[in-house]
Write an enzyme that holds these catalytic residues in place. Structure first.
Site, short mmCIF file in Angstrom:
data_model
loop_
_atom_site.label_atom_id
_atom_site.label_comp_id
_atom_site.label_asym_id
_atom_site.label_seq_id
_atom_site.Cartn_x
_atom_site.Cartn_y
_atom_site.Cartn_z
N SER A 137 21.40 26.77 3.14
CA SER A 137 21.50 25.51 2.39
C SER A 137 21.22 25.80 0.93
O SER A 137 20.51 26.76 0.59
CB SER A 137 20.46 24.51 2.91
OG SER A 137 20.34 23.40 2.05
N TYR A 150 11.31 22.41 4.82
CA TYR A 150 12.74 22.60 5.06
C TYR A 150 13.31 23.65 4.10
O TYR A 150 14.03 24.57 4.52
CB TYR A 150 13.50 21.28 4.91
CG TYR A 150 15.00 21.45 5.00
CD1 TYR A 150 15.61 21.73 6.22
CD2 TYR A 150 15.81 21.37 3.86
CE1 TYR A 150 16.97 21.92 6.30
CE2 TYR A 150 17.18 21.55 3.95
CZ TYR A 150 17.76 21.83 5.17
OH TYR A 150 19.11 22.02 5.25
#
Length: 250
Positions: A137, A150
């Protein structure tokens, strides 16, 4: 005909990639923890190519190991591994974070990737051939407040991808790390635990990437010429300048 194994195949990027690769004549091993959705996708794509499914949760090493033991001999030579399974849970400061959410993200995004890769890499090394695609990501590029765990889990994916490349290049195995920006999938619904109104606001005022956009990129990467290895790719929607900055027009 090459064989591709996709984790997290029942929704979002994984499902879009499975459909595209089926159209491109790949044999598919589809992996997911939602049995009914996995069976439906397997039935659908069996109209276009050979499909085998494995029902397990990547967060459990025992489930991963047991599932791979059920692969018939003719399915054990995997040419492409797409480590797509992952999750985001919660959006709070660390001081108010839910430890179960942290465990879910680290177990799925990091440990799950390791568990599956460990099952697949030995046969690739024996054959001196293979391609691993890890879905990271842009959160790995820039940490943002309230999403620290995250971001850390996706930074780990970047580091693991680099380590894989260092260890596997001599075996003629390609390793590609894909870093998507904002993609409109079930991601935000899961992060906000079913709060659809809050999840929808994430995509207000601009056109986010679609799962099919990432599938297109993955297909380009794994279909590149044999001498070409695409190591790291970041992909944003046009409205996103960097992980934390999206220009909303309305």
């Amino acid at each position: 005909m090459r064989t591709a194994l996709i984790t997290g195949a029942t929704s979002g990027i994984g499902k879009a990639t499975a459909k595209l690769l089926a159209a491109q004549n790949y044999r598919l091993i589809l992996c997911g923890r939602r049995k009914e959705a996995l069976e439906e996708l397997t039935t659908e794509l069996s109209n276009y190519t050979e499909v085998f499914s494995l029902n397990f949760d990547v967060r459990s090493n025992a489930e991963v190991s047991d599932a791979f033991k059920t692969l018939p001999k003719e399915w054990q030579e995997i040419d492409v591994l797409i480590n797509n399974a992952g999750n985001a849970h919660g959006l709070e400061p660390m001081s108010e974070g839910n430890v179960e959410d942290w465990d879910t993200m680290i177990d799925g995004n990091v440990k799950g990737l390791l568990y599956v890769s460990k099952e697949v890499m030995p046969q690739m090394k024996r054959r001196n051939s293979g391609h691993i695609v890890n879905i990271s990501s842009v959160a790995a590029l820039q940490t943002y407040a309230n999403g620290v765990v995250y971001c850390a889990s996706k930074k780990a994916v970047d580091v693991i991808s680099e380590g894989m490349r260092l260890e596997l290049t001599e075996f003629n195995i390609k390793v590609s790390n894909v870093q998507p920006g904002a993609v409109e999938t079930e991601f935000s619904n899961i992060r906000f635990k079913g709060d659809e109104e809050r999840a929808a606001k994430v995509y207000d005022g601009y056109e986010a990437l679609k799962a099919e956009d990432i599938a297109d990129l993955i297909a380009y990467i794994i279909n590149a010429p044999k001498h070409v290895s695409i190591a790291n790719v970041s992909i944003f929607p046009t409205a996103q300048a960097e992980p934390r900055t999206i220009y909303r027009r309305t």
